[in-house]
Scaffold this active site. Structure first.
Site, PDB file in Angstrom:
ATOM      1  N   GLY A 102       1.013  -1.155   0.120  1.00 30.45           N
ATOM      2  CA  GLY A 102       0.037   0.035   0.011  1.00 30.45           C
ATOM      3  C   GLY A 102       0.833   1.315   0.048  1.00 30.45           C
ATOM      4  N   ARG A 103       0.409   2.302   0.433  1.00 32.79           N
ATOM      5  CA  ARG A 103       1.243   3.780   0.349  1.00 32.79           C
ATOM      6  C   ARG A 103       2.072   3.784   1.753  1.00 32.79           C
ATOM      7  NH1 ARG A 103      -1.543   7.999   0.572  1.00 32.79           N
ATOM      8  NH2 ARG A 103      -3.484   7.331   0.744  1.00 32.79           N
ATOM      9  N   GLU A 119       6.020   3.921   1.951  1.00 34.62           N
ATOM     10  CA  GLU A 119       6.620   5.091   1.569  1.00 34.62           C
ATOM     11  C   GLU A 119       6.834   6.146   2.546  1.00 34.62           C
ATOM     12  OE1 GLU A 119       5.385   8.823  -1.295  1.00 34.62           O
ATOM     13  OE2 GLU A 119       4.231   6.865  -1.496  1.00 34.62           O
ATOM     14  N   CYS A 169       4.287  -6.213  -2.483  1.00 32.69           N
ATOM     15  CA  CYS A 169       3.747  -4.882  -3.199  1.00 32.69           C
ATOM     16  C   CYS A 169       4.908  -3.857  -2.892  1.00 32.69           C
ATOM     17  CB  CYS A 169       2.563  -4.634  -2.460  1.00 32.69           C
ATOM     18  SG  CYS A 169       1.752  -3.186  -3.719  1.00 32.69           S
ATOM     19  N   HIS A 170       4.526  -2.764  -2.256  1.00 38.32           N
ATOM     20  CA  HIS A 170       5.432  -1.561  -1.665  1.00 38.32           C
ATOM     21  C   HIS A 170       6.331  -1.702  -0.483  1.00 38.32           C
ATOM     22  CE1 HIS A 170       3.171   0.282  -5.148  1.00 38.32           C
ATOM     23  NE2 HIS A 170       3.868   1.380  -4.878  1.00 38.32           N
ATOM     24  N   TYR A 178       5.864  -4.814  -6.263  1.00 31.60           N
ATOM     25  CA  TYR A 178       5.016  -4.165  -7.082  1.00 31.60           C
ATOM     26  C   TYR A 178       5.733  -3.987  -8.285  1.00 31.60           C
ATOM     27  CZ  TYR A 178       1.142  -1.947  -9.421  1.00 31.60           C
ATOM     28  OH  TYR A 178       0.092  -1.443 -10.189  1.00 31.60           O
TER      29      TYR A 178
END
Length: 188
Positions: free
Chosen positions: A86-87, A90, A116-117, A136
Site C-alpha cells: 500500500g502507500r 513510502e 507490494c510496496h 509491485y
C-alpha cells in the site's frame, strides 16, 4: 505458548495485504501483533484496477487497531516479520524506530515476508543489496537501485526473505513464507 509474528504497518496500507497474513498466520497457530508509528486505529485502503486508468485506484478500506507503537517493539520477542504494501511503506521508511526494528530481524536471520510496496522499507534500510526480490512491478527500478535482483513473478524466496508483487499473489506468498517460517520457528 505460540510463537509471535510482527506485522509493521500504518495508515494507507493495503487492507488485504495486512489482513490476509494476519488471519492466515493466526489460523496457523501464531500470535500476531500489528505495530504502527503509534497505538491508534489505522485506516487501510483498497487498491484496485479499473479500465481506463494507467495505474491502480485507491478507495477507503478497513480500520484496525495497532497493538503497539514501533518504539515499543522488542524484535527479540518475535519469530518473524511481515511488511505489507500500500502507500504506508513510502512514509514508514522514514521512521528511525521502525528502521531499527527491521534491521534487527535481518541481523538475526529471522523470516521476513514483504509484499507490494513493502520492499521500499527494506530498501531504505539497505537490506536488499545482493538479494533476489519481487515487488509491485512499478518498483523494479527502485529495487535495482537498492542493489536487488528483481524478478516479476508471484513470489521470490531468497533465504529467509519471501517477497511477492501484490495481493493477487497472496496464496503463493503465504505458502512459501509458511515453509520458511515452519522450518525456523514453528507456531508452538
Amino acid at each position: 505458548m505460540a510463537a509471535k509474528i510482527l506485522i509493521v504497518t500504518g495508515d494507507a496500507a493495503e487492507s488485504l495485504e495486512v489482513l490476509y497474513p494476519y488471519q492466515r498466520l493466526r489460523e496457523e497457530g501464531y500470535e500476531v501483533h500489528l505495530a504502527a508509528p503509534t497505538r491508534k486505529t489505522l485506516r487501510f485502503v483498497v487498491h484496485d484496477f479499473e479500465p481506463g486508468f494507467d495505474t491502480y485506484t485507491e478507495k477507503p478500506g478497513y480500520t484496525w487497531p495497532a497493538d503497539l507503537a514501533f518504539s515499543e517493539v522488542d524484535p527479540g520477542g518475535y519469530a518473524a516479520l511481515v511488511i505489507p504494501g500500500g502507500r504506508a511503506p513510502e512514509y514508514l521508511r522514514n521512521d528511525p524506530e521502525l528502521r531499527k526494528v527491521v534491521k534487527a530481524f535481518f541481523d538475526a536471520d529471522k523470516p521476513v515476508a514483504q509484499i507490494c510496496h513493502g520492499p521500499l522499507l527494506t530498501a531504505a534500510v539497505g537490506l536488499l543489496t545482493g538479494r533476489r526480490v519481487t515487488s509491485y512491478p512499478a518498483l523494479e527500478l527502485d529495487m535495482q537501485a537498492a542493489g536487488a535482483g528483481f524478478r516479476d513473478t508471484e513470489v521470490v524466496v531468497d533465504g529467509t526473505l519471501v517477497s511477492s508483487r501484490a495481493w493477487p499473489d497472496h496464496s503463493a506468498w503465504m505458502r512459501e513464507f509458511l515453509k520458511v517460517l515452519r522450518a525456523k520457528a514453528p507456531a508452538n
